[in-house]
Write a protein that holds these residues in place. Structure first.
Motif, PDB file in Angstrom:
ATOM      1  N   ALA A   1       5.556  13.601  -7.244  1.00 56.39           N
ATOM      2  CA  ALA A   1       5.667  12.184  -7.597  1.00 56.39           C
ATOM      3  C   ALA A   1       6.786  11.981  -8.608  1.00 56.39           C
ATOM      4  CB  ALA A   1       4.345  11.680  -8.156  1.00 56.39           C
ATOM      5  N   LYS A   2       7.766  11.186  -8.233  1.00 59.45           N
ATOM      6  CA  LYS A   2       8.884  10.842  -9.108  1.00 59.45           C
ATOM      7  C   LYS A   2       8.965   9.325  -9.174  1.00 59.45           C
ATOM      8  CE  LYS A   2      10.215  15.182  -9.064  1.00 59.45           C
ATOM      9  NZ  LYS A   2       9.013  15.940  -9.273  1.00 59.45           N
ATOM     10  N   ASN A   3       9.293   8.796 -10.333  1.00 59.22           N
ATOM     11  CA  ASN A   3       9.429   7.347 -10.512  1.00 59.22           C
ATOM     12  C   ASN A   3       8.170   6.629 -10.001  1.00 59.22           C
ATOM     13  OD1 ASN A   3      10.660   4.937 -11.261  1.00 59.22           O
ATOM     14  ND2 ASN A   3      11.604   4.651  -9.261  1.00 59.22           N
ATOM     15  N   ALA A   4       7.015   7.123 -10.425  1.00 58.79           N
ATOM     16  CA  ALA A   4       5.747   6.599  -9.921  1.00 58.79           C
ATOM     17  C   ALA A   4       4.978   5.890 -11.034  1.00 58.79           C
ATOM     18  CB  ALA A   4       4.907   7.748  -9.362  1.00 58.79           C
ATOM     19  N   ARG A   5       4.057   5.036 -10.615  1.00 65.85           N
ATOM     20  CA  ARG A   5       3.171   4.368 -11.574  1.00 65.85           C
ATOM     21  C   ARG A   5       1.736   4.525 -11.102  1.00 65.85           C
ATOM     22  NH1 ARG A   5       1.107  -0.654 -10.168  1.00 65.85           N
ATOM     23  NH2 ARG A   5       1.956  -1.517  -8.262  1.00 65.85           N
ATOM     24  N   GLY A   6       0.833   4.570 -12.057  1.00 68.01           N
ATOM     25  CA  GLY A   6      -0.575   4.701 -11.740  1.00 68.01           C
ATOM     26  C   GLY A   6      -1.133   3.446 -11.098  1.00 68.01           C
ATOM     27  N   VAL A   7      -2.018   3.623 -10.148  1.00 66.87           N
ATOM     28  CA  VAL A   7      -2.669   2.502  -9.474  1.00 66.87           C
ATOM     29  C   VAL A   7      -4.162   2.807  -9.338  1.00 66.87           C
ATOM     30  CG1 VAL A   7      -0.608   1.773  -8.195  1.00 66.87           C
ATOM     31  CG2 VAL A   7      -2.173   3.421  -7.165  1.00 66.87           C
ATOM     32  N   THR A   8      -4.916   1.776  -9.020  1.00 69.64           N
ATOM     33  CA  THR A   8      -6.346   1.951  -8.781  1.00 69.64           C
ATOM     34  C   THR A   8      -6.567   2.546  -7.394  1.00 69.64           C
ATOM     35  OG1 THR A   8      -6.635  -0.235  -7.800  1.00 69.64           O
ATOM     36  CG2 THR A   8      -6.878  -0.070 -10.201  1.00 69.64           C
ATOM     37  N   ARG A   9      -7.777   2.967  -7.138  1.00 69.42           N
ATOM     38  CA  ARG A   9      -8.134   3.506  -5.817  1.00 69.42           C
ATOM     39  C   ARG A   9      -7.885   2.443  -4.744  1.00 69.42           C
ATOM     40  NH1 ARG A   9     -11.895   4.581  -1.896  1.00 69.42           N
ATOM     41  NH2 ARG A   9     -12.500   6.741  -1.632  1.00 69.42           N
ATOM     42  N   GLU A  10      -8.282   1.215  -5.039  1.00 71.74           N
ATOM     43  CA  GLU A  10      -8.111   0.121  -4.078  1.00 71.74           C
ATOM     44  C   GLU A  10      -6.638  -0.141  -3.785  1.00 71.74           C
ATOM     45  OE1 GLU A  10     -10.173  -0.082  -6.823  1.00 71.74           O
ATOM     46  OE2 GLU A  10     -11.936   0.359  -5.610  1.00 71.74           O
ATOM     47  N   GLN A  11      -5.802  -0.104  -4.830  1.00 70.34           N
ATOM     48  CA  GLN A  11      -4.369  -0.326  -4.630  1.00 70.34           C
ATOM     49  C   GLN A  11      -3.754   0.804  -3.805  1.00 70.34           C
ATOM     50  OE1 GLN A  11      -3.515  -0.698  -8.815  1.00 70.34           O
ATOM     51  NE2 GLN A  11      -2.986  -2.869  -8.580  1.00 70.34           N
ATOM     52  N   ALA A  12      -4.190   2.030  -4.040  1.00 72.81           N
ATOM     53  CA  ALA A  12      -3.693   3.161  -3.249  1.00 72.81           C
ATOM     54  C   ALA A  12      -4.096   3.004  -1.786  1.00 72.81           C
ATOM     55  CB  ALA A  12      -4.217   4.478  -3.821  1.00 72.81           C
ATOM     56  N   LEU A  13      -5.341   2.605  -1.554  1.00 69.90           N
ATOM     57  CA  LEU A  13      -5.801   2.363  -0.182  1.00 69.90           C
ATOM     58  C   LEU A  13      -4.978   1.270   0.486  1.00 69.90           C
ATOM     59  CD1 LEU A  13      -9.676   2.556  -0.531  1.00 69.90           C
ATOM     60  CD2 LEU A  13      -8.285   3.854   1.077  1.00 69.90           C
ATOM     61  N   GLN A  14      -4.759   0.173  -0.229  1.00 68.43           N
ATOM     62  CA  GLN A  14      -3.979  -0.943   0.321  1.00 68.43           C
ATOM     63  C   GLN A  14      -2.564  -0.491   0.677  1.00 68.43           C
ATOM     64  OE1 GLN A  14      -4.212  -3.947  -2.688  1.00 68.43           O
ATOM     65  NE2 GLN A  14      -6.192  -4.719  -1.994  1.00 68.43           N
ATOM     66  N   ALA A  15      -1.966   0.309  -0.196  1.00 69.94           N
ATOM     67  CA  ALA A  15      -0.607   0.785   0.061  1.00 69.94           C
ATOM     68  C   ALA A  15      -0.564   1.634   1.326  1.00 69.94           C
ATOM     69  CB  ALA A  15      -0.101   1.576  -1.142  1.00 69.94           C
ATOM     70  N   LEU A  16      -1.511   2.535   1.477  1.00 72.76           N
ATOM     71  CA  LEU A  16      -1.533   3.387   2.669  1.00 72.76           C
ATOM     72  C   LEU A  16      -1.772   2.577   3.938  1.00 72.76           C
ATOM     73  CD1 LEU A  16      -3.506   6.406   1.221  1.00 72.76           C
ATOM     74  CD2 LEU A  16      -1.094   6.395   1.906  1.00 72.76           C
ATOM     75  N   VAL A  17      -2.689   1.637   3.889  1.00 70.12           N
ATOM     76  CA  VAL A  17      -2.973   0.788   5.052  1.00 70.12           C
ATOM     77  C   VAL A  17      -1.756  -0.070   5.406  1.00 70.12           C
ATOM     78  CG1 VAL A  17      -4.397  -1.133   5.864  1.00 70.12           C
ATOM     79  CG2 VAL A  17      -5.464   0.799   4.707  1.00 70.12           C
ATOM     80  N   ALA A  18      -0.985  -0.470   4.370  1.00 72.07           N
ATOM     81  CA  ALA A  18       0.198  -1.291   4.594  1.00 72.07           C
ATOM     82  C   ALA A  18       1.391  -0.490   5.107  1.00 72.07           C
ATOM     83  CB  ALA A  18       0.574  -2.012   3.299  1.00 72.07           C
ATOM     84  N   GLY A  19       1.236   0.830   5.206  1.00 73.50           N
ATOM     85  CA  GLY A  19       2.308   1.633   5.777  1.00 73.50           C
ATOM     86  C   GLY A  19       3.087   2.493   4.796  1.00 73.50           C
TER      87      GLY A  19
END
Length: 86
Positions: A51-69
């Motif tokens: 992980a480079k240039n990354a920011r922490g997110v919640t579990r829900e935000q991580a799920l949303q990101a993966l579902v969004a592609g």
């Protein structure tokens, strides 16, 4: 000799204090693209060495990101950890 020991002890105490004051590693992170407003590029499990240039997110935000592609890191496999099948 005593000065060297005192200096080493002081450094050790400073390192211990720094470790205690460091914020906890987030459970999930997403990498940001280059440039302002760029979309996320990859999702990771917190603490992933890739992980480079990354920011922490919640579990829900991580799920949303993966579902969004957003691509899942092939090293830490956040999609597997979150139960998302591609």
């Amino acid at each position: 000799m005593d000065a060297a020991i005192a200096t080493a002890e002081q450094r050790a105490a400073e390192q211990q204090r720094d470790e205690e004051q460091r914020p906890p590693t987030p459970d999930w992170v997403v990498e940001r693209g280059i440039g302002q407003g760029a979309p996320h590029t990859e999702a990771h499990v917190g603490g992933c060495h890739m992980a480079k240039n990354a920011r922490g997110v919640t579990r829900e935000q991580a799920l949303q990101a993966l579902v969004a592609g957003v691509r899942a890191c092939i090293h830490c496999r956040p999609d597997t950890e979150l139960g998302v099948l591609e």
